[in-house]
Design an enzyme around this catalytic site. Structure first.
Site, PDB file in Angstrom:
ATOM      1  N   SER A 133       0.869  -1.187   0.000  1.00 53.30           N
ATOM      2  CA  SER A 133       0.000   0.000   0.000  1.00 53.30           C
ATOM      3  C   SER A 133       0.897   1.225   0.000  1.00 53.30           C
ATOM      4  O   SER A 133       2.065   1.150   0.410  1.00 53.30           O
ATOM      5  CB  SER A 133      -0.835  -0.008   1.283  1.00 53.30           C
ATOM      6  OG  SER A 133      -1.453   1.242   1.493  1.00 53.30           O
ATOM      7  N   TYR A 146      -2.679  -0.980  10.411  1.00 52.79           N
ATOM      8  CA  TYR A 146      -2.540  -1.102   8.954  1.00 52.79           C
ATOM      9  C   TYR A 146      -1.173  -0.582   8.511  1.00 52.79           C
ATOM     10  O   TYR A 146      -0.453  -1.242   7.755  1.00 52.79           O
ATOM     11  CB  TYR A 146      -3.667  -0.318   8.281  1.00 52.79           C
ATOM     12  CG  TYR A 146      -3.798  -0.539   6.787  1.00 52.79           C
ATOM     13  CD1 TYR A 146      -4.485  -1.641   6.284  1.00 52.79           C
ATOM     14  CD2 TYR A 146      -3.263   0.370   5.873  1.00 52.79           C
ATOM     15  CE1 TYR A 146      -4.632  -1.839   4.914  1.00 52.79           C
ATOM     16  CE2 TYR A 146      -3.404   0.181   4.507  1.00 52.79           C
ATOM     17  CZ  TYR A 146      -4.088  -0.931   4.024  1.00 52.79           C
ATOM     18  OH  TYR A 146      -4.231  -1.118   2.669  1.00 52.79           O
TER      19      TYR A 146
HETATM   20  P1  NAD Z   1     -11.498  -6.070  -0.549  1.00 53.50           P
HETATM   21  O1  NAD Z   1     -12.160  -5.887   0.783  1.00 53.50           O
HETATM   22  O2  NAD Z   1     -12.268  -5.744  -1.799  1.00 53.50           O
HETATM   23  O3  NAD Z   1     -10.986  -7.566  -0.694  1.00 53.50           O
HETATM   24  C1  NAD Z   1     -10.381  -8.243   0.370  1.00 53.50           C
HETATM   25  C2  NAD Z   1     -10.311  -9.710   0.024  1.00 53.50           C
HETATM   26  O4  NAD Z   1      -9.728 -10.409   1.127  1.00 53.50           O
HETATM   27  C3  NAD Z   1     -11.697 -10.359  -0.193  1.00 53.50           C
HETATM   28  O5  NAD Z   1     -11.586 -11.360  -1.190  1.00 53.50           O
HETATM   29  C4  NAD Z   1     -11.987 -10.990   1.157  1.00 53.50           C
HETATM   30  O6  NAD Z   1     -12.929 -12.067   1.109  1.00 53.50           O
HETATM   31  C5  NAD Z   1     -10.601 -11.462   1.535  1.00 53.50           C
HETATM   32  N1  NAD Z   1     -10.433 -11.704   2.959  1.00 53.50           N
HETATM   33  C6  NAD Z   1     -10.740 -10.877   3.989  1.00 53.50           C
HETATM   34  N2  NAD Z   1     -10.457 -11.475   5.162  1.00 53.50           N
HETATM   35  C7  NAD Z   1      -9.929 -12.698   4.854  1.00 53.50           C
HETATM   36  C8  NAD Z   1      -9.445 -13.780   5.632  1.00 53.50           C
HETATM   37  N3  NAD Z   1      -9.428 -13.732   6.971  1.00 53.50           N
HETATM   38  N4  NAD Z   1      -9.011 -14.897   4.993  1.00 53.50           N
HETATM   39  C9  NAD Z   1      -9.060 -14.967   3.623  1.00 53.50           C
HETATM   40  N5  NAD Z   1      -9.497 -13.960   2.850  1.00 53.50           N
HETATM   41  C10 NAD Z   1      -9.933 -12.858   3.462  1.00 53.50           C
HETATM   42  O7  NAD Z   1     -10.157  -5.250  -0.453  1.00 53.50           O
HETATM   43  P2  NAD Z   1      -9.166  -4.608  -1.544  1.00 53.50           P
HETATM   44  O8  NAD Z   1      -9.333  -3.140  -1.459  1.00 53.50           O
HETATM   45  O9  NAD Z   1      -9.273  -5.296  -2.853  1.00 53.50           O
HETATM   46  O10 NAD Z   1      -7.788  -4.935  -0.835  1.00 53.50           O
HETATM   47  C11 NAD Z   1      -6.895  -5.933  -1.279  1.00 53.50           C
HETATM   48  C12 NAD Z   1      -5.502  -5.596  -0.784  1.00 53.50           C
HETATM   49  O11 NAD Z   1      -5.117  -4.323  -1.306  1.00 53.50           O
HETATM   50  C13 NAD Z   1      -5.377  -5.478   0.741  1.00 53.50           C
HETATM   51  O12 NAD Z   1      -4.149  -6.047   1.162  1.00 53.50           O
HETATM   52  C14 NAD Z   1      -5.376  -3.967   0.961  1.00 53.50           C
HETATM   53  O13 NAD Z   1      -4.718  -3.611   2.147  1.00 53.50           O
HETATM   54  C15 NAD Z   1      -4.624  -3.507  -0.269  1.00 53.50           C
HETATM   55  N6  NAD Z   1      -4.825  -2.106  -0.618  1.00 53.50           N
HETATM   56  C16 NAD Z   1      -6.065  -1.624  -0.932  1.00 53.50           C
HETATM   57  C17 NAD Z   1      -6.206  -0.287  -1.259  1.00 53.50           C
HETATM   58  C18 NAD Z   1      -7.522   0.294  -1.624  1.00 53.50           C
HETATM   59  O14 NAD Z   1      -7.584   1.531  -1.772  1.00 53.50           O
HETATM   60  N7  NAD Z   1      -8.570  -0.466  -1.812  1.00 53.50           N
HETATM   61  C19 NAD Z   1      -5.085   0.540  -1.267  1.00 53.50           C
HETATM   62  C20 NAD Z   1      -3.839   0.022  -0.955  1.00 53.50           C
HETATM   63  C21 NAD Z   1      -3.727  -1.299  -0.632  1.00 53.50           C
END
Ligand code: NAD
Length: 251
Positions: A133, A146
């Site tokens: 991130s 986080y």
């Molecule tokens: P999201 O909430 O859309 O997806 C999260 C995924 O993780 C889902 O498939 C969910 O079912 C799964 N998950 C959650 N808890 C779990 C568990 N205990 N065991 C197995 N699977 C589990 O989130 P996203 O925004 O797509 O985030 C994905 C990654 O990207 C994360 O690591 C997040 O920190 C990172 N990220 C996101 C953003 C953003 O702006 N959305 C920015 C930077 C980094």
């Protein structure tokens, strides 16, 4: 279709960024293994769309991770992507939330990596891609767990890259800025509360305020970067932390 014959496990791929990465790797011919939670019918539809295997392992449970990795068999491309957020001041931060955020964002990638690396080394080829991130490089208030987990995964990735430098296996982070996914939507109410702002103020004055482009990053843009990291031409790209954040961390 340069990934024909390669198997890719993408954690947290039933939604958001992970799903976009799974779609991008599948489009290049990879066999995909999905993981994550969600509606049974929606997951069945995704499995059909991507001709994918699926593990519903809860990555907060090391026994479930070990079972998922054993069942997955060969993993040539490991995308550690599942992640969660919790927004609260440090002196009010629920201790169980701290453990969950560190557990999912940092400890789970350690377990999947340690279990995937022996096979990658044996085959002389592998790609480990960790969704970090912008918060692996910089911090925001009220996101102590986080920020700690994402700075941690960046350090972990560098270590793995150095250990595997002569094996044909690379390890890199992708560090998105704000991507419009359920994870971002979910933190808006808590950010409104923590900062005393309206929903529109959170979107424009907190989230997009960070990104000079004034645009959310698109999940497919992250998929495209993951595909690049799997190319032979990226064989010398290892231990890197790739920002895709609309210029956020350039400031
Ligand atoms: P999201 O909430 O859309 O997806 C999260 C995924 O993780 C889902 O498939 C969910 O079912 C799964 N998950 C959650 N808890 C779990 C568990 N205990 N065991 C197995 N699977 C589990 O989130 P996203 O925004 O797509 O985030 C994905 C990654 O990207 C994360 O690591 C997040 O920190 C990172 N990220 C996101 C953003 C953003 O702006 N959305 C920015 C930077 C980094």
């Amino acid at each position: 279709m340069f990934l024909k014959g390669k198997r890719a496990l993408i954690t947290g791929s039933t939604s958001g960024i992970g799903l976009a990465v799974a779609r991008a790797l599948h489009a290049e011919g990879a066999e995909v293994i999905l993981n994550g939670f969600g509606d049974e019918a929606e997951i069945a539809a995704l499995r059909e769309e991507l001709s994918a295997d699926y593990s519903g392992a809860n990555l907060l449970d090391v026994v479930a991770i070990e079972a998922m990795m054993a069942e997955a068999g060969t993993v040539d491309i490991l995308v550690n992507n599942a992640g969660m957020q919790h927004v609260a001041p440090v002196d009010e931060f629920p201790t169980e939330k701290w453990d969950q955020v560190i557990g999912l964002n940092l400890t789970a990638p350690f377990h999947t990596t340690r279990l995937a690396v022996p096979g990658m080394k044996e085959r002389g080829w592998g790609r480990i891609i960790n969704t970090a991130s912008a918060h692996s490089l910089t911090a925001s208030p009220f996101k102590s767990a986080y920020n700690a987990s994402k700075h941690g995964i960046a350090g972990f990735t560098k270590t793995v890259a150095l250990e595997l430098a002569q094996t044909g296996v690379t390890a890199n982070c992708i560090s998105p800025g704000y991507v419009w996914t359920p994870l971002i939507e979910g933190q808006i109410p808590d950010t409104m509360k923590a900062r005393g702002l309206t929903r529109d103020e959170v979107i424009n004055d907190v989230l997009l305020a960070k990104q000079p482009t004034k645009k959310f990053v698109q999940p497919a843009e992250i998929g495209a970067l993951a595909v690049f990291l799997c190319r032979e031409e990226a064989g010398n790209v290892t231990g890197a932390n790739w920002s895709i954040d609309g210029g956020w961390t350039a400031e």
